[in-house]
Design an enzyme around this catalytic site. Structure first.
Site, PDB file in Angstrom:
ATOM      1  N   GLU A 110       0.930  -1.124   0.103  1.00 45.59           N
ATOM      2  CA  GLU A 110       0.118   0.063  -0.050  1.00 45.59           C
ATOM      3  C   GLU A 110       0.885   1.189  -0.012  1.00 45.59           C
ATOM      4  O   GLU A 110       2.013   1.116   0.647  1.00 45.59           O
ATOM      5  CB  GLU A 110      -0.917   0.143   1.270  1.00 45.59           C
ATOM      6  CG  GLU A 110      -0.349   0.164   2.546  1.00 45.59           C
ATOM      7  CD  GLU A 110      -1.152   0.293   3.807  1.00 45.59           C
ATOM      8  OE1 GLU A 110      -2.491   0.053   3.363  1.00 45.59           O
ATOM      9  OE2 GLU A 110      -0.852   0.545   4.716  1.00 45.59           O
ATOM     10  N   SER A 137      -3.717   3.132   1.342  1.00 44.99           N
ATOM     11  CA  SER A 137      -4.428   3.011   2.531  1.00 44.99           C
ATOM     12  C   SER A 137      -5.787   3.562   2.959  1.00 44.99           C
ATOM     13  O   SER A 137      -5.956   4.315   2.167  1.00 44.99           O
ATOM     14  CB  SER A 137      -3.224   3.677   3.658  1.00 44.99           C
ATOM     15  OG  SER A 137      -4.081   3.775   4.884  1.00 44.99           O
TER      16      SER A 137
END
Length: 205
Positions: A110, A137
Site C-alpha cells: 500500500e 491505505s
C-alpha cells in the site's frame, strides 16, 4: 458467536450485555449518521474508467470534485521516497507511482508512506492527485482523488505510458479517468511500450 472468549476473560455476548448507551444522543452527536441523513448519497469507493483503464478511488476524503493535474512519474515507491521532495511541487501535481502491482512488487504494497509524506508536508486537504498500480491505505485523505489498483505497468497497463507533465483528469462524480492526450499519441506510446517491455522500468519513461 456470542460464546467466543475475548481478551477481557468474558465471552463476547457477556461483554455486549455490559455496554450501555443513549441511542438518541448518539445519533444527534454527528458521530454516526442516521439512515435518512447519510454522509454520502453513494458508496465511498468509486470505480473510475477511461483511456487509462479502470481504477478505484475513495471519496471519503476528496468528495466528488473533478481534479486535473500534471503527471509526476515514479517507477517505484522507493523512487518516490528518494525523490519526491525535489520533484513534487504541490497543488496541481498528479503523482504516478507504478511497478507496484502484484507482479512487479509481490504483496502489492500500500502507498501509506507516499500519502503520509504528501499530507504531512501539504496538509490533509492537499490537492495533489495520486495514482498507482499498487494499493493505497484505507486511512488516506486529501483534496484530490487517490486512485489505486489500475492494471499494473508490468502487465502492459496503460499507467505505463504516462510521461512527466501529461495532464490527468479524474472526475469521481462522472466515474471518469482520462489521460489528456490524443488517441494517436496513445497508440504511438503503446507501440513503443510493447517494444520496450523487456527493458528495466527506469528505461521505460
Amino acid at each position: 458467536d456470542g460464546n467466543a472468549k475475548t481478551i477481557t476473560g468474558r465471552t463476547l455476548g457477556e461483554d455486549l450485555e455490559r455496554i450501555t448507551y443513549d441511542k438518541d444522543s448518539l445519533l444527534k452527536s454527528g458521530v454516526i449518521s442516521p439512515f435518512d441523513k447519510p454522509k454520502l448519497d453513494r458508496g465511498h469507493l468509486i470505480l473510475l474508467d477511461g483511456n487509462l483503464g479502470k481504477g478505484w478511488t475513495k471519496v471519503s476524503g476528496t468528495g466528488l470534485t473533478q481534479y486535473e493535474g500534471r503527471a509526476v512519474v515514479f517507477n517505484s515507491q522507493e523512487d518516490f521516497l528518494a525523490n519526491w521532495n525535489q520533484r513534487v511541487k504541490g497543488e496541481g501535481d498528479f503523482v504516478v507511482i507504478r511497478y507496484e502491482g502484484p507482479k512487479s512488487s509481490p504483496g502489492c504494497p500500500e502507498m501509506l508512506k507516499p500519502t503520509t509524506l504528501l499530507t504531512g508536508k501539504y496538509g490533509k486537504e492537499a490537492r495533489i492527485g495520486l495514482m498507482t498500480d499498487g494499493r493505497f491505505s484505507g486511512g488516506s485523505c486529501g483534496g484530490a482523488p487517490i486512485i489505486g489498483h489500475l492494471t499494473e505497468a508490468e502487465d502492459h497497463g496503460l499507467i505505463g505510458i504516462i510521461k512527466d507533465g501529461d495532464k490527468i483528469i479524474a472526475d469521481p462524480s462522472q466515474n471518469k479517468l482520462a489521460l489528456s492526450i490524443s488517441d494517436e499519441e496513445i497508440e504511438s506510446r503503446l507501440e513503443f511500450y510493447g517494444r520496450a517491455y523487456d527493458r528495466l522500468p527506469e528505461q521505460v519513461k
